[in-house]
Scaffold this active site. Structure first.
Site, PDB file in Angstrom:
ATOM      1  N   VAL A 110      56.048  17.000  -2.832  1.00 13.83           N
ATOM      2  CA  VAL A 110      55.130  18.125  -3.066  1.00 13.83           C
ATOM      3  C   VAL A 110      55.905  19.388  -3.464  1.00 13.83           C
ATOM      4  O   VAL A 110      55.532  20.080  -4.413  1.00 13.83           O
ATOM      5  CB  VAL A 110      54.250  18.397  -1.819  1.00 13.83           C
ATOM      6  CG1 VAL A 110      53.278  19.526  -2.090  1.00 13.83           C
ATOM      7  CG2 VAL A 110      53.480  17.135  -1.423  1.00 13.83           C
ATOM      8  N   LYS A 128      42.876  13.547   8.055  1.00 16.60           N
ATOM      9  CA  LYS A 128      42.146  14.282   7.010  1.00 16.60           C
ATOM     10  C   LYS A 128      40.697  14.509   7.426  1.00 16.60           C
ATOM     11  O   LYS A 128      40.126  15.580   7.184  1.00 16.60           O
ATOM     12  CB  LYS A 128      42.207  13.503   5.693  1.00 16.60           C
ATOM     13  CG  LYS A 128      43.599  13.507   5.078  1.00 16.60           C
ATOM     14  CD  LYS A 128      43.671  12.531   3.927  1.00 16.60           C
ATOM     15  CE  LYS A 128      45.031  12.553   3.272  1.00 16.60           C
ATOM     16  NZ  LYS A 128      45.236  11.409   2.373  1.00 16.60           N
ATOM     17  N   LYS A 139      48.547  17.781   6.979  1.00 11.34           N
ATOM     18  CA  LYS A 139      47.311  17.399   7.688  1.00 11.34           C
ATOM     19  C   LYS A 139      47.586  16.971   9.133  1.00 11.34           C
ATOM     20  O   LYS A 139      46.721  17.112   9.990  1.00 11.34           O
ATOM     21  CB  LYS A 139      46.584  16.276   6.947  1.00 11.34           C
ATOM     22  CG  LYS A 139      47.376  15.011   6.776  1.00 11.34           C
ATOM     23  CD  LYS A 139      47.473  14.604   5.353  1.00 11.34           C
ATOM     24  CE  LYS A 139      48.607  13.642   5.128  1.00 11.34           C
ATOM     25  NZ  LYS A 139      48.940  13.462   3.738  1.00 11.34           N
ATOM     26  N   VAL A 142      44.039  17.863   2.185  1.00 14.01           N
ATOM     27  CA  VAL A 142      43.005  16.829   2.085  1.00 14.01           C
ATOM     28  C   VAL A 142      42.579  16.640   0.630  1.00 14.01           C
ATOM     29  O   VAL A 142      42.243  17.616  -0.048  1.00 14.01           O
ATOM     30  CB  VAL A 142      41.741  17.226   2.893  1.00 14.01           C
ATOM     31  CG1 VAL A 142      40.768  16.069   2.971  1.00 14.01           C
ATOM     32  CG2 VAL A 142      42.101  17.685   4.280  1.00 14.01           C
ATOM     33  N   ASP A 165      46.168   8.312   8.802  1.00 12.26           N
ATOM     34  CA  ASP A 165      46.202   9.395   7.815  1.00 12.26           C
ATOM     35  C   ASP A 165      44.763   9.838   7.462  1.00 12.26           C
ATOM     36  O   ASP A 165      44.476  11.034   7.394  1.00 12.26           O
ATOM     37  CB  ASP A 165      46.942   8.917   6.554  1.00 12.26           C
ATOM     38  CG  ASP A 165      46.940   9.956   5.442  1.00 12.26           C
ATOM     39  OD1 ASP A 165      47.837  10.818   5.444  1.00 12.26           O
ATOM     40  OD2 ASP A 165      46.033   9.907   4.582  1.00 12.26           O
TER      41      ASP A 165
HETATM   42  N1  LIG Z   1      53.146  13.333  -1.080  1.00 10.78           N
HETATM   43  C1  LIG Z   1      51.854  13.573  -1.228  1.00 10.78           C
HETATM   44  O1  LIG Z   1      51.209  13.083  -2.167  1.00 10.78           O
HETATM   45  C2  LIG Z   1      51.146  14.468  -0.262  1.00 10.78           C
HETATM   46  C3  LIG Z   1      49.793  14.731  -0.453  1.00 10.78           C
HETATM   47  C4  LIG Z   1      49.124  15.600   0.410  1.00 10.78           C
HETATM   48  C5  LIG Z   1      49.814  16.177   1.454  1.00 10.78           C
HETATM   49  N2  LIG Z   1      51.140  15.880   1.635  1.00 10.78           N
HETATM   50  C6  LIG Z   1      51.832  16.537   2.745  1.00 10.78           C
HETATM   51  O2  LIG Z   1      52.827  17.408   2.212  1.00 10.78           O
HETATM   52  C7  LIG Z   1      53.929  17.501   3.099  1.00 10.78           C
HETATM   53  C8  LIG Z   1      55.208  17.139   2.355  1.00 10.78           C
HETATM   54  O3  LIG Z   1      55.080  15.803   1.866  1.00 10.78           O
HETATM   55  P1  LIG Z   1      56.128  15.202   0.818  1.00 10.78           P
HETATM   56  O4  LIG Z   1      55.530  13.948   0.344  1.00 10.78           O
HETATM   57  O5  LIG Z   1      56.538  16.235  -0.149  1.00 10.78           O
HETATM   58  O6  LIG Z   1      57.360  14.871   1.797  1.00 10.78           O
HETATM   59  P2  LIG Z   1      58.857  14.534   1.385  1.00 10.78           P
HETATM   60  O7  LIG Z   1      58.929  14.064  -0.022  1.00 10.78           O
HETATM   61  O8  LIG Z   1      59.420  13.697   2.471  1.00 10.78           O
HETATM   62  O9  LIG Z   1      59.580  15.969   1.424  1.00 10.78           O
HETATM   63  C9  LIG Z   1      59.826  16.657   2.611  1.00 10.78           C
HETATM   64  C10 LIG Z   1      60.777  17.807   2.306  1.00 10.78           C
HETATM   65  O10 LIG Z   1      60.974  18.583   3.465  1.00 10.78           O
HETATM   66  C11 LIG Z   1      62.347  18.674   3.780  1.00 10.78           C
HETATM   67  N3  LIG Z   1      62.466  18.698   5.236  1.00 10.78           N
HETATM   68  C12 LIG Z   1      61.930  17.801   6.110  1.00 10.78           C
HETATM   69  N4  LIG Z   1      62.230  18.163   7.377  1.00 10.78           N
HETATM   70  C13 LIG Z   1      62.955  19.294   7.268  1.00 10.78           C
HETATM   71  C14 LIG Z   1      63.577  20.148   8.218  1.00 10.78           C
HETATM   72  N5  LIG Z   1      63.523  19.909   9.525  1.00 10.78           N
HETATM   73  N6  LIG Z   1      64.263  21.222   7.768  1.00 10.78           N
HETATM   74  C15 LIG Z   1      64.350  21.484   6.446  1.00 10.78           C
HETATM   75  N7  LIG Z   1      63.781  20.703   5.501  1.00 10.78           N
HETATM   76  C16 LIG Z   1      63.093  19.638   5.912  1.00 10.78           C
HETATM   77  C17 LIG Z   1      62.991  17.465   3.154  1.00 10.78           C
HETATM   78  O11 LIG Z   1      64.366  17.738   2.907  1.00 10.78           O
HETATM   79  P3  LIG Z   1      65.303  16.680   2.112  1.00 10.78           P
HETATM   80  O12 LIG Z   1      64.814  16.714   0.688  1.00 10.78           O
HETATM   81  O13 LIG Z   1      66.675  17.225   2.234  1.00 10.78           O
HETATM   82  O14 LIG Z   1      65.082  15.358   2.775  1.00 10.78           O
HETATM   83  C18 LIG Z   1      62.171  17.343   1.866  1.00 10.78           C
HETATM   84  O15 LIG Z   1      62.675  18.208   0.874  1.00 10.78           O
HETATM   85  C19 LIG Z   1      53.585  16.572   4.277  1.00 10.78           C
HETATM   86  O16 LIG Z   1      52.994  17.319   5.289  1.00 10.78           O
HETATM   87  C20 LIG Z   1      52.570  15.606   3.667  1.00 10.78           C
HETATM   88  O17 LIG Z   1      51.699  15.059   4.629  1.00 10.78           O
HETATM   89  C21 LIG Z   1      51.806  15.050   0.799  1.00 10.78           C
END
Ligand SMILES: NC(=O)c1ccc[n+]([C@@H]2O[C@H](COP(=O)([O-])OP(=O)(O)OC[C@H]3O[C@@H](n4cnc5c(N)ncnc54)[C@H](OP(=O)(O)O)[C@@H]3O)[C@@H](O)[C@H]2O)c1
Length: 351
Positions: free
Chosen positions: A31, A222, A122, A149, A218
């Site tokens: 994201v 939501k 979420k 969501v 999940d």
């Molecule tokens: N992916 C989707 O389609 C989607 C849709 C709706 C909502 N969401 C929500 O959006 C959020 C992010 O999802 P995502 O898919 O983007 O996750 P992701 O790809 O795993 O990315 C998480 C990011 O946060 C960083 N991070 C995690 N823990 C950290 C910490 N303690 N300190 C500093 N940085 C930290 C990670 O660092 P590194 O890069 O160094 O690992 C990474 O850059 C979540 O809450 C998810 O539920 C995602």
């Protein structure tokens, strides 16, 4: 130059008419990089349309050595999210790290530090939305979470609008793109649950650990956020009767097809017309093939909102993924900018 954070007026004004908005990204994964891309593409338009200069002031990640897809300057990165909170010049933080307790604490401290927060989390919201909303209100800042969501589909705004002018009876829909992708594939002859999961994983729709999606957890998180906006009632995930798709077989779907139906994971909540009690559940349901939900394929989401006067309405679109989710995050940013514009052009500001 640092900007003192004021509860209502967001931005410093480095030159006449152009406002400066300093934002920080906590998380630069799926994201976060999408948000970077959308903001980079929209920067000129923000300047032209809203007289606002967007500056990304910092990016927190866990691993500074990890190669990144988006070309963000290395000087922006930190592995200390608290550094973003300590920076008084930052107006808005985007919490895009995921996880529960660390993210919840980060959001709370940002709000207490009078920074506006936009999150897609979420999990945190399902457990702590009313409490965090109170913290935001107490400190005169906004907590926005359209991206949590149904990705780019503006379901929360639609619920707010309908709740204010009508009475929402029920909400019901497909809110998890990963399981919908799996069930769509399983409806094709010769595709088992295992091979559908493998394809979903290969296409980036499923995490290495798919439990959160396939167990229905999940979708329940939501649904909790959706129910809060539909009924102003907080139903934590443990109070949502939840059944996932792990036990659905290709034979179950073939049998449903013989009866003119298909199987979908449906999240629904309804308000009892007399007692006002809200009941929420997530479970696989047989859906007639003529129903719009049966035509909601792959990673798409659909939500039906039934209101007393307006009747049923359906919202449909891409529920997850980097750019659709980023688009929802940016829509929250636009809401903040517009609210600030209204504030600064309101007659009371002329005193
Ligand atoms: N992916 C989707 O389609 C989607 C849709 C709706 C909502 N969401 C929500 O959006 C959020 C992010 O999802 P995502 O898919 O983007 O996750 P992701 O790809 O795993 O990315 C998480 C990011 O946060 C960083 N991070 C995690 N823990 C950290 C910490 N303690 N300190 C500093 N940085 C930290 C990670 O660092 P590194 O890069 O160094 O690992 C990474 O850059 C979540 O809450 C998810 O539920 C995602």
């Amino acid at each position: 130059m640092t900007t003192e954070i004021r509860p209502h007026s967001l931005f410093a004004r480095p030159q006449k008419h152009i406002r400066r908005l300093r934002i920080a990204l906590a998380g630069f994964g799926v994201v976060g990089t999408g948000v970077w891309q959308v903001l980079t593409a929209k920067r000129q338009e923000f300047r032209r349309q809203f007289s606002t200069e967007i500056e990304i002031a910092g990016i927190a990640v866990r691993d500074l050595e990890k190669p990144r897809d988006a070309e963000a300057p290395a000087t922006l990165f930190t592995d200390r999210p608290e550094q973003l909170l300590e920076d008084g010049s930052i107006d808005v933080v985007l919490e895009l790290m995921g996880g529960r307790y660390e993210a919840a604490s980060f959001i709370e401290r940002a709000l207490e530090g009078r920074k506006h927060v936009i999150t897609a989390n979420k999990l945190v919201l399902a457990h702590e939305l009313p409490r965090l909303a109170t913290v935001a209100e107490r400190h005169g800042v906004e907590l926005l979470y359209s991206a949590s969501v149904c990705g780019s589909v503006p379901v929360l705004a639609a619920l707010d609008e309908l709740r204010e002018r009508d009475n929402i009876r029920s909400i019901r829909g497909i809110v998890n793109g990963s399981t919908n992708f799996i069930l769509t594939r399983m409806a094709e002859p010769g595709t088992s649950y295992e091979s559908a999961c493998a394809e979903a994983r290969a296409r980036g729709f499923l995490e290495a650990d798919p439990t959160l999606d396939v167990s229905g957890a999940d979708a329940a998180q939501k649904l909790s956020v959706l129910a809060y906006h539909a009924f102003r009632e907080h139903i934590p995930p443990m109070d949502i009767i939840t059944e996932g798709i792990e036990r659905i077989t290709a034979e179950d779907i073939a049998l449903a097809r013989e009866h003119g139906e298909t199987i979908k994971l449906i999240a629904g909540a309804s308000k009892h017309p007399e007692t006002g009690a809200v009941e929420a559940r997530v479970r696989p349901e047989r859906i007639p093939v003529s129903h719009l939900f049966a035509h909601t394929r792959d990673e798409f989401n659909a939500l039906e909102i039934a209101a007393v006067h307006a009747g049923p309405q359906v919202l449909y679109g891409k529920g997850a993924g980097s750019l659709p989710t980023a688009s929802a995050v940016v829509s929250d940013l636009v809401s903040l900018i517009k609210a600030d514009n209204d504030f600064n052009t309101s007659p009371s500001r002329n005193f």
